[in-house]
Every structure is written in C-alpha cells, then in structure tokens.
Design a protein around this motif. Structure first.
Motif, PDB file in Angstrom:
ATOM      1  N   ALA A 405     -25.657  -6.905 -62.197  1.00 49.31           N
ATOM      2  CA  ALA A 405     -25.192  -5.473 -62.054  1.00 49.31           C
ATOM      3  C   ALA A 405     -24.604  -5.009 -63.308  1.00 49.31           C
ATOM      4  O   ALA A 405     -24.728  -3.963 -63.650  1.00 49.31           O
ATOM      5  CB  ALA A 405     -24.019  -6.007 -61.059  1.00 49.31           C
ATOM      6  N   GLU A 406     -24.018  -5.782 -64.077  1.00 48.61           N
ATOM      7  CA  GLU A 406     -23.644  -5.717 -65.710  1.00 48.61           C
ATOM      8  C   GLU A 406     -24.657  -5.076 -66.404  1.00 48.61           C
ATOM      9  O   GLU A 406     -24.705  -4.398 -67.350  1.00 48.61           O
ATOM     10  CB  GLU A 406     -23.002  -6.641 -65.962  1.00 48.61           C
ATOM     11  CG  GLU A 406     -21.552  -6.902 -65.608  1.00 48.61           C
ATOM     12  CD  GLU A 406     -20.803  -8.186 -66.125  1.00 48.61           C
ATOM     13  OE1 GLU A 406     -19.598  -8.310 -65.683  1.00 48.61           O
ATOM     14  OE2 GLU A 406     -21.426  -8.833 -66.740  1.00 48.61           O
ATOM     15  N   GLY A 408     -26.849  -3.066 -65.341  1.00 46.04           N
ATOM     16  CA  GLY A 408     -27.571  -1.789 -64.734  1.00 46.04           C
ATOM     17  C   GLY A 408     -28.305  -2.190 -63.760  1.00 46.04           C
ATOM     18  O   GLY A 408     -29.141  -1.238 -63.472  1.00 46.04           O
ATOM     19  N   GLY A 409     -28.374  -3.254 -63.131  1.00 45.07           N
ATOM     20  CA  GLY A 409     -29.185  -3.516 -61.984  1.00 45.07           C
ATOM     21  C   GLY A 409     -28.427  -3.392 -60.695  1.00 45.07           C
ATOM     22  O   GLY A 409     -27.530  -2.823 -60.650  1.00 45.07           O
ATOM     23  N   THR A 410     -29.112  -4.217 -59.656  1.00 44.82           N
ATOM     24  CA  THR A 410     -28.400  -4.273 -58.559  1.00 44.82           C
ATOM     25  C   THR A 410     -28.480  -5.680 -57.898  1.00 44.82           C
ATOM     26  O   THR A 410     -29.335  -6.440 -58.625  1.00 44.82           O
ATOM     27  CB  THR A 410     -28.924  -3.071 -57.489  1.00 44.82           C
ATOM     28  OG1 THR A 410     -28.122  -3.254 -56.468  1.00 44.82           O
ATOM     29  CG2 THR A 410     -30.432  -3.314 -57.047  1.00 44.82           C
ATOM     30  N   ILE A 411     -27.724  -5.738 -56.783  1.00 46.81           N
ATOM     31  CA  ILE A 411     -27.676  -7.265 -56.091  1.00 46.81           C
ATOM     32  C   ILE A 411     -28.592  -7.708 -55.075  1.00 46.81           C
ATOM     33  O   ILE A 411     -28.807  -8.747 -54.730  1.00 46.81           O
ATOM     34  CB  ILE A 411     -26.353  -7.239 -55.670  1.00 46.81           C
ATOM     35  CG1 ILE A 411     -26.244  -6.514 -54.435  1.00 46.81           C
ATOM     36  CG2 ILE A 411     -25.126  -7.478 -56.616  1.00 46.81           C
ATOM     37  CD1 ILE A 411     -24.931  -6.728 -53.480  1.00 46.81           C
ATOM     38  N   ILE A 428     -21.400  -3.371 -56.976  1.00 44.96           N
ATOM     39  CA  ILE A 428     -21.989  -2.194 -57.197  1.00 44.96           C
ATOM     40  C   ILE A 428     -21.590  -0.881 -56.388  1.00 44.96           C
ATOM     41  O   ILE A 428     -22.061   0.085 -56.800  1.00 44.96           O
ATOM     42  CB  ILE A 428     -23.521  -2.509 -56.926  1.00 44.96           C
ATOM     43  CG1 ILE A 428     -23.665  -2.908 -55.344  1.00 44.96           C
ATOM     44  CG2 ILE A 428     -24.296  -3.294 -57.905  1.00 44.96           C
ATOM     45  CD1 ILE A 428     -24.971  -3.097 -55.109  1.00 44.96           C
ATOM     46  N   PHE A 429     -20.663  -1.103 -55.311  1.00 47.98           N
ATOM     47  CA  PHE A 429     -20.359  -0.015 -54.628  1.00 47.98           C
ATOM     48  C   PHE A 429     -18.779  -0.011 -54.872  1.00 47.98           C
ATOM     49  O   PHE A 429     -17.914  -1.001 -54.528  1.00 47.98           O
ATOM     50  CB  PHE A 429     -20.641  -0.006 -53.416  1.00 47.98           C
ATOM     51  CG  PHE A 429     -21.887   0.109 -52.878  1.00 47.98           C
ATOM     52  CD1 PHE A 429     -22.657   1.143 -53.419  1.00 47.98           C
ATOM     53  CD2 PHE A 429     -22.557  -1.049 -52.605  1.00 47.98           C
ATOM     54  CE1 PHE A 429     -24.154   1.305 -52.977  1.00 47.98           C
ATOM     55  CE2 PHE A 429     -24.126  -0.782 -52.409  1.00 47.98           C
ATOM     56  CZ  PHE A 429     -24.846   0.117 -52.561  1.00 47.98           C
ATOM     57  N   SER A 430     -18.082   1.331 -55.067  1.00 49.65           N
ATOM     58  CA  SER A 430     -16.756   1.490 -54.803  1.00 49.65           C
ATOM     59  C   SER A 430     -16.093   1.443 -53.204  1.00 49.65           C
ATOM     60  O   SER A 430     -17.062   1.523 -52.313  1.00 49.65           O
ATOM     61  CB  SER A 430     -16.361   2.713 -55.584  1.00 49.65           C
ATOM     62  OG  SER A 430     -16.824   3.823 -54.640  1.00 49.65           O
ATOM     63  N   ASP A 431     -14.809   1.281 -53.097  1.00 50.13           N
ATOM     64  CA  ASP A 431     -14.352   1.296 -51.720  1.00 50.13           C
ATOM     65  C   ASP A 431     -14.848   2.724 -51.126  1.00 50.13           C
ATOM     66  O   ASP A 431     -15.170   2.511 -49.967  1.00 50.13           O
ATOM     67  CB  ASP A 431     -12.847   1.088 -51.610  1.00 50.13           C
ATOM     68  CG  ASP A 431     -12.266  -0.444 -52.012  1.00 50.13           C
ATOM     69  OD1 ASP A 431     -13.356  -1.307 -52.059  1.00 50.13           O
ATOM     70  OD2 ASP A 431     -11.267  -0.470 -52.516  1.00 50.13           O
ATOM     71  N   ALA A 432     -14.844   3.712 -51.817  1.00 50.35           N
ATOM     72  CA  ALA A 432     -15.075   4.791 -51.235  1.00 50.35           C
ATOM     73  C   ALA A 432     -16.644   5.160 -50.743  1.00 50.35           C
ATOM     74  O   ALA A 432     -16.945   5.442 -49.719  1.00 50.35           O
ATOM     75  CB  ALA A 432     -14.938   6.016 -52.253  1.00 50.35           C
ATOM     76  N   ASP A 433     -17.617   4.471 -51.536  1.00 54.80           N
ATOM     77  CA  ASP A 433     -19.015   4.328 -51.279  1.00 54.80           C
ATOM     78  C   ASP A 433     -19.055   3.569 -50.031  1.00 54.80           C
ATOM     79  O   ASP A 433     -19.898   4.039 -49.153  1.00 54.80           O
ATOM     80  CB  ASP A 433     -19.709   3.643 -52.306  1.00 54.80           C
ATOM     81  CG  ASP A 433     -19.559   4.255 -53.613  1.00 54.80           C
ATOM     82  OD1 ASP A 433     -19.360   5.311 -53.773  1.00 54.80           O
ATOM     83  OD2 ASP A 433     -20.090   3.475 -54.749  1.00 54.80           O
ATOM     84  N   LEU A 434     -18.244   2.654 -49.836  1.00 58.09           N
ATOM     85  CA  LEU A 434     -18.540   1.531 -48.735  1.00 58.09           C
ATOM     86  C   LEU A 434     -17.937   1.839 -47.647  1.00 58.09           C
ATOM     87  O   LEU A 434     -18.474   2.123 -46.388  1.00 58.09           O
ATOM     88  CB  LEU A 434     -17.926   0.220 -49.264  1.00 58.09           C
ATOM     89  CG  LEU A 434     -18.546  -0.788 -50.178  1.00 58.09           C
ATOM     90  CD1 LEU A 434     -17.495  -1.843 -50.474  1.00 58.09           C
ATOM     91  CD2 LEU A 434     -19.886  -1.223 -49.454  1.00 58.09           C
TER      92      LEU A 434
END
Ligand code: FAD
Length: 461
Positions: A405-406, A408-411, A428-434
């Motif tokens: 994630a750090e 610039g990738g994803t999980i 990778i997601f903020s609370d708002a995204d989720l």
C-alpha cells in the motif's frame, strides 16, 4: 426457524438428496483454501435458477445467511460460513449453455470449471482469456465472485474485462438480468459492481463471457537470473519498450526449488529467479518480438534462456508455474499467500522489503507471481499447529500488504478480501470510501444475508 423445519423446507425446494446436513458434510463445507474455518447449518445443491431463487427467498424471509460456493478454492475465506446459515453449492449448475461464435460470446452456468470451458473453446479455435492458476478446479462463478486474474491477464485483462452479462438472484429471491451480449450498456455499470463482489450482492446463475480467437502463434521463454533485482528490472524494461507479452511471471529460488523437486519442469536449482515470458499473436512478427525480448533480458543481466520448442515443452514450463502453490507444501505444512500489487517499477525494492519481513519474523517466504502486473504472491511458510508461527505469519502478511500500500499499490490483485484482509481495507480506503460501499451493500442486501461479514469491514469505532 427451527433447523428441522428449515431442512424440510429446503428439501421441498431442491429434493431430499440435494440437502446435506450430516456432521461430516457440514465440516467439509466449513473451510476453503484459506486458513479460516466455520460451520454451516445446512448445505443446499440447487439445480436451476428457480431453485436458487426459492432458497434465497426462504433465507431472506427467515433472515438466514446464505453463502454461494463454487469450488471453494478462494484464498481469503470468502466461502467460510462465519455466521452459520446456508451454503449454496452450485455444482449441479455446470452446463455450457451456448457458444456463439459470430457474436464471440459464451453463456455458462456458474459452476462450469474454467479449464473445461477453455478446452471446449479450443476445439472451436477460440479461447477465454482469464486463466487463474487454479483453473483446473476453479469455477466461472467463483472467478466472477473474486474478479480472478491469471498469467494472461497482463495482456488481456482480468475477469471483469470479459463479463458482458449475468443472470443474478437478488437478496429477496427475485431474478434479474444485467448486461447481455453487447459490448456497452446504458445505465449504471452493474456488471462492474457485481464482478469481484464475493457473493455479497447476489448469486450469479448465468454468465455471458467474451471469447477471443485462439492465437495463431505462441512463444514461451524461460529466462534465468542470478539476482531477483535483475529479473525485476527486466520486467519493467520489457513493458517500457512497449511490448506487452501474454504473460510475464516470476518465481524465486525457494519456490523454484520446491517446484523442481515436485514437478521436474527443468528449472535451474542454483538460480535466484526465473521469468516465464510468453508471447502470442500472429505468426508474422513473433520472432522479431522474441528477439527484442532476448536483447532486453541480456541488457538486464540474464544468465541463460530456454525457449520451449513445442507444445509439450511449453506445457512443462507452465505445469511448474501452475503447480507452485502445491509444491511449496513440501517445505512446510501451511502457507499464507499475500496478494499485494505494486507499480511494476517498484518490484525490486518491494521484493527486498519482503525478504526483510521474512527475516524479522523468522519465516521462509517464497515468491511466485504475475510480475508484469506487479501482482506479488509472497508465500509465507509456517506450521498452522504452532500458535507462535501462525501469529507471526499473520503479522508478516499484514506488514507485507502495508508495504504494498505504501509503495502506491493495493492489498489484493486477484484473491479478494474475504475475511482475511478486512483489517487491511483501512490501509487503502478512508472511512468515507468504505461508507459508500456499505451504502451499496445496504441497498442491495438490506437484511445482510448475502455472505455477511465479508469484503467490507465494519466501521472503526
Ligand atoms: C493453488 C491455487 C492457485 C490460485 N491461483 C489463482 C490465480 O492465479 N488467480 C486468481 O485470481 N486466483 C487464484 N486462486 C484463487 C481462487 O482459485 C480463485 O479466486 C477462483 O476464482 C475461485 O473460484 P472457486 O470456484 O473456487 O470459487 P469459491 O472459492 O467457491 O468462491 C469464491 C467467492 O465467490 C463467491 N461465489 C462463488 N460462486 C458464486 C456465484 N455463483 N454467485 C455469486 N458469488 C459466488 C463466493 O461466495 C466467494 O466469495 C488460486 C487458488 C489456489 C488454491
């Protein structure tokens, strides 16, 4: 609802032999290819969309969890019945319904095995591109559930790029059709929403897939390296040159050694890494492209090459790659696969950080992965029966995903979130995204009966 009444109601819908509830059956359906375990109340094997609809309607009425299951090969706990309920095993719905060559589509039921579809299409000179390494057993419904990838997805895209339409049973048992054989559809992209939703938004009962002409020519090269960095740099250099091979797979020393001892695919035992580079396309031009790739490999310190001379040699190289996960079980009884993805230019740096994580937790970590996509699969080896090792493996896995994630990738590149990676969703997601994802889930499954507890974590308290 009392369990006996539930079983009788289900037997009425699908017939007595298609309802399983012995202790042994329930135990068998309590696990998948992840490390997680659960226990369903009952297992149901429906034979048609109408039967799926009736079972889901009953589950909706009684507010019982319902977990769709293909072959149970997902590696993230996606089919674990963590809250009990009904496991809906779709194995009886395994027919290829239509191969439509003029429209370049195929329509299938969800439990067609990916490899069986591929074999049938090859008889017609066609192919279905996504090729998870598990394709000999995985189902197309499961591939849709996880948005599966595979070696060929570098050039051709992952499952979502190949799904045109689907028939879906919704949370209340109603049946809808989304998409069709057309390439584009007005309105919201519901196919995009469905693919990769891990059975949390509906049960897929039919799938319309794109098919492609089988390539005229294929060339498979095994490139052998003395350092992982050289192999990683070759990957970036090939793509930077503007060449997109059909596959660009990497294996490190630990995995190669295990594979060689198990499959005897002809991999060198003393190398640090190998790349399997496959080109496909028109016969005209493939030699020129292969020459260019050899040049790039040489400029990046390759030690030697093997070019498969025929289909049998090619199959041997692939048998090694496809058997890699199985082969490492010779080394330790359990393994955990971290499916992080990073920008491919960061591969060498991230791989060296993965090695440090292994040292920190005193765990062996092998690497076998879709290098062209930057999709890592560090395999953390341990013994599940040793609680300390299990805890160390989980901590190491989480740390590797944080590194991805750090960078610039994803999980997750293809194995999904299930229950194993719920905590890492916060990386990778903020609370708002989720919260937006939770809105979608609540809108399409207000009683939270479809594979509850998977994919989207509950809010941070
Ligand atoms: C050795 C090995 C190698 C692997 N290699 C790869 C690889 O290269 N690429 C890759 O992407 N994955 C790989 N996987 C992971 C796994 O095989 C894939 O995710 C595959 O798509 C799962 O298919 P399945 O039929 O086993 O699905 P299952 O595990 O049964 O289900 C997967 C998910 O989809 C949901 N689901 C299943 N059927 C339906 C349906 N009809 N409607 C709605 N939801 C449904 C389930 O609820 C679950 O959440 C590998 C696994 C193993 C063990």
């Amino acid at each position: 609802m009392n369990k006996h009444i539930l079983i009788s109601a289900l037997q009425e819908i699908v017939g007595d032999p298609n309802v399983l509830f012995s202790q042994m059956d329930l135990t068998l359906y309590g696990y998948d290819a992840s490390l997680e375990k659960g226990m369903p109340d009952v297992v149901v094997l429906p034979g048609s969309t109408q039967e799926v609809g009736a079972v889901v309607a009953l589950a909706h009425h009684e507010e019982i969890p319902i977990i769709a299951r293909g072959s149970g090969t997902n590696i993230s706990g996606g089919t674990i019945p963590i809250r009990g309920g009904i496991v809906l095993h779709l194995s009886r719905m395994n027919r290829i319904l239509e191969i439509d060559i003029p429209n370049r589509t195929v329509t299938v039921e969800p439990c067609v095995i990916t490899q069986d579809l591929q074999n049938r299409l090859l008889e017609e000179g066609f192919t279905y591109a996504p090729d998870p390494a598990s394709m000999k057993v995985s189902t197309l419904g499961g591939n849709v559930g996880e948005n599966s990838g595979g070696p060929h997805c570098l050039k051709y895209g992952v499952t979502t790029n190949h799904v045109l339409g689907a028939e879906v049973v919704l949370h209340d048992g109603s049946i809808v059709r989304i998409g069709n054989k057309s390439q584009d559809h007005p309105g919201y992209d519901l196919i995009g929403l469905l693919v990769g939703s891990e059975g949390t938004l509906g049960v897929v009962t039919k799938i319309v897939l794109k098919i492609l002409r089988a390539p005229e020519a294929v060339k498979t090269i095994l490139a052998i390296y003395d350092t992982v960095e050289d192999a990683g740099n070759t990957v970036s250099a090939i793509i930077a040159e503007g060449i997109i091979p059909a596959t660009l797979e990497m294996m490190d020393h630990l995995v190669m050694k295990a594979v060689e001892e198990s499959v005897h695919a002809g991999y060198p035992l003393d190398a640090a890494a190998v790349l399997i580079i496959e080109l496909d396309g028109l016969r005209n031009g493939i030699e020129r492209q292969a020459g260019k790739i050899v040049e790039i490999c040489r400029a990046n310190g390759v030690r030697e090459f093997h070019v498969a001379k025929n289909a049998a040699e090619r199959e041997e190289l692939w048998a090694g790659r496809r058997g890699a996960f199985g082969a490492v079980s010779r080394l330790k009884p359990s393994y955990m696969v971290c499916d992080g993805t990073v920008p491919r230019t960061r591969l060498p740096e991230v791989l060296s950080k993965v090695i440090h994580v292994g040292e920190k937790y005193h765990l062996s970590i092998g690497n076998v992965f879709h290098a062209g996509d930057g999709n890592l699969h560090p395999l953390i080896l341990f013994d599940e029966r040793n609680e300390k090792e299990l805890a160390a493996a989980k901590a190491a896995s989480s740390e590797i995903l944080k590194i991805c994630a750090e960078a610039g990738g994803t999980i997750s590149g293809e194995h999904g979130i299930g229950i194993e990676k719920l905590d890492e969703m916060f990386l990778i997601f903020s609370d708002a995204d989720l919260e937006v994802m939770r809105w979608v889930k609540r809108a399409l499954d207000p009683k939270n009966i479809l594979n509850p507890g998977k994919l989207i974590p509950v809010a941070h308290s």
